[in-house]
Design an enzyme around this catalytic site. Structure first.
Site, PDB file in Angstrom:
ATOM      1  N   ASP A  43     -10.450  96.612  39.443  1.00  0.00           N
ATOM      2  CA  ASP A  43     -10.647  96.899  40.864  1.00  0.00           C
ATOM      3  C   ASP A  43     -12.139  96.858  41.152  1.00  0.00           C
ATOM      4  OD1 ASP A  43      -7.970  97.245  41.046  1.00  0.00           O
ATOM      5  OD2 ASP A  43      -8.009  99.387  41.520  1.00  0.00           O
ATOM      6  N   ASP A 162       4.000  93.580  46.700  1.00  0.00           N
ATOM      7  CA  ASP A 162       4.161  94.986  46.334  1.00  0.00           C
ATOM      8  C   ASP A 162       5.552  95.418  46.760  1.00  0.00           C
ATOM      9  OD1 ASP A 162       1.534  94.967  45.502  1.00  0.00           O
ATOM     10  OD2 ASP A 162       0.737  95.797  47.364  1.00  0.00           O
TER      11      ASP A 162
END
Lengths: 284, 225
Positions: A43, A162
């Site tokens: 990230d 997702d």
């Protein structure tokens, strides 16, 4: 035989898979020379690695180049960067990150987070990314996927999905970190994305993400069987066996994980040796 | 004078990565330039022809930038390395865009990889073929005298893995052109060699050590076999 013939075609297929394919699966993985990939994910916020990468022997765990180099040395097959920069003035920092990493790390790089259209994709690809991953932008305008695939080729367009379970064997697409429901069925959506020209699906289970108790294998298997393109399983990896399950039970072509590698619980090479011992073809 | 290597820029593909990998492999022995100018291509000692996307778009860009003739003049005369679409455009045409003519420098075409079909009617293999696959090096020539491998494979283990990301494969008419073979639902040409030309379907610039070794071999290659 009679009972078999009476079964619905779909049931027959499932029966065939469980009765015949499972015992053959280890043989199948051996005859295929293409390696299943292990992809560490980082990230990135305003140009820095976040979520605490803990390598004892690197000076700056926030430096994407240093972290990427370490993963490269450990045998990562690819590295995925997810840009979580919220501030719009710092949006371009990811381009500089990709450039700096691509100057020193000669394995494929996938970059996602905030890719909205052709121009964003072009900037990242020109900076040295091999693939861009799009998520929300595809939900807002699915045709963006075909435009990107026509312009750059399917092989560099990843659609990130997702998904959350809403009923047994049923999953829905969510956005905004799992907070916003879209009403879209995950398996159908992935099939549609493949039809529009996506080259890969990066499939994250929102139920499993962060739990460290393994992939949602039913979700992974459902999508993997439904689409003709490679599937990268993501969300929930806490131990090496989970990675092997993603391939053997989930049918994933690649497995993505963050924390088990960041915290040096396991090195990537250990993960590969483990998978190889389970009969999975890997690059060692 | 260091060697001059020009990476041909026709707006298709990850040029920066190719240029950086060649520079890294050269260790200061070569000057690497990314250019779309005919002059830079004409003057270079070595040419790298990368490429990504569809045959139609690649050829359209090459035409628009007037690069067809400058590249054609290099072929056979100085060492040229084709990568991915830089391999496919050298052939006559692609099944993807049958109306688009390639360079036609090599006889043959490209066709879509075959996903195959299992007993339940599902595809066996995922397309695109993405990831690290083994490349078996072909012996040069044929018959009993065939022993050496191509100089670009020097120091690289046979069956080494390289990174692939493609949906089409080339089918050279002349089997002697094939310098490396990969298996994905049948064997396909992963590398092709002709006079002063080596072209690969995989991405050496993304294939870590093995890829950098191949790029080093290309820099050192005078074009002789």
């Amino acid at each position: 035989m009679r009972s078999l013939r009476c079964r619905h075609r779909k049931d027959r297929r499932a029966l065939f898979r469980t009765r015949l394919l499972s015992p053959l699966s280890s043989l199948f993985f051996k005859t295929m020379t293409l390696a299943r990939r292990i992809i560490p994910c980082l990230d990135i916020d305003a140009g820095r690695v976040v979520k605490g990468v803990r390598f004892v022997d690197i000076r700056d765990a926030g430096d994407p180049v240093e972290v990427a180099r370490r993963y490269d040395e450990q045998g990562a097959d690819e590295i995925c960067f997810l840009d979580i920069t919220a501030s719009s003035d710092e949006r371009n920092t990811i381009v500089a990150v990709v450039e700096a990493v691509a100057d020193q790390v000669f394995i494929p790089l996938t970059v996602g987070g905030g890719v909205r259209g052709i121009d964003d994709a072009r900037r990242l690809l020109n900076a040295g990314a091999d693939k861009v991953s799009i998520n929300t932008a595809a939900i807002i305008d699915p045709d963006i996927v075909s435009r990107l695939a026509n312009r750059f080729g399917s092989q560099c367009i990843v659609v990130a999905v997702d998904a959350k379970m809403t009923a047994p064997d049923q999953w829905e697409i969510f956005t905004h970190g799992g907070r916003r429901a879209t009403g879209l069925d995950a398996v159908q959506w992935c099939r549609r994305m493949a039809d529009l020209g996506a080259g890969e699906i990066l499939l994250t289970s929102m139920d499993k993400d962060g739990t460290r108790d393994g992939f949602d294998l039913a979700l992974t298997r459902s999508v993997s069987d439904a689409v003709p393109i490679p599937v990268i399983a993501s969300g929930g990896v806490g131990e090496l066996e989970h990675l092997a399950q993603g391939v053997i039970d989930g049918g994933a072509d690649a497995v993505l994980a963050a924390s088990i590698f960041h915290f040096q619980d396991h090195r990537i090479v250990d993960a590969k040796r483990y998978m190889a011992a389970r009969g999975i073809e890997v690059r060692l | 004078m260091p060697l001059g290597i020009t990476v041909v820029d026709y707006g298709m593909g990850n040029l920066r990565s190719v240029a950086r990998a060649v520079e890294h492999a050269a260790q200061g022995r070569a000057r690497v330039e990314v250019s779309d100018r005919a002059r830079a291509i004409g003057q270079a000692d070595r040419i790298v022809l990368p490429g990504q996307g569809a045959m139609r778009d690649c050829m359209a860009e090459l035409h628009a930038r007037r690069l067809i003739d400058p590249i054609r003049e290099c072929l056979g005369r100085k060492p040229v390395l084709g990568i991915c679409m830089g391999l496919q455009v050298l052939f006559e045409f692609s099944e993807e865009d049958p109306d688009t003519e390639g360079f036609g420098y090599l006889k043959g075409d490209s066709v879509r990889l075959d996903p195959g079909i299992d007993a339940s009617g599902s595809p066996v293999r995922k397309i695109p073929h993405i990831g690290w696959n083994r490349v078996r090096q072909a012996r040069i020539g044929s018959g009993a005298g065939a022993s050496a491998v191509h100089p670009l494979w020097r120091g690289i283990a046979d069956d080494e893995r390289f990174y692939f990301a493609h949906s089409y494969r080339v089918r050279p008419k002349d089997p002697d052109l094939v310098a490396g073979v990969c298996e994905y639902g049948g064997e396909f040409a992963a590398a092709v060699a002709a006079e002063r030309l080596f072209a690969v379907q995989f991405h050496p610039e993304k294939s870590q050590r093995a890829g950098l070794a191949l790029l080093t071999n290309f820099i050192d290659w005078t074009g002789e076999i």
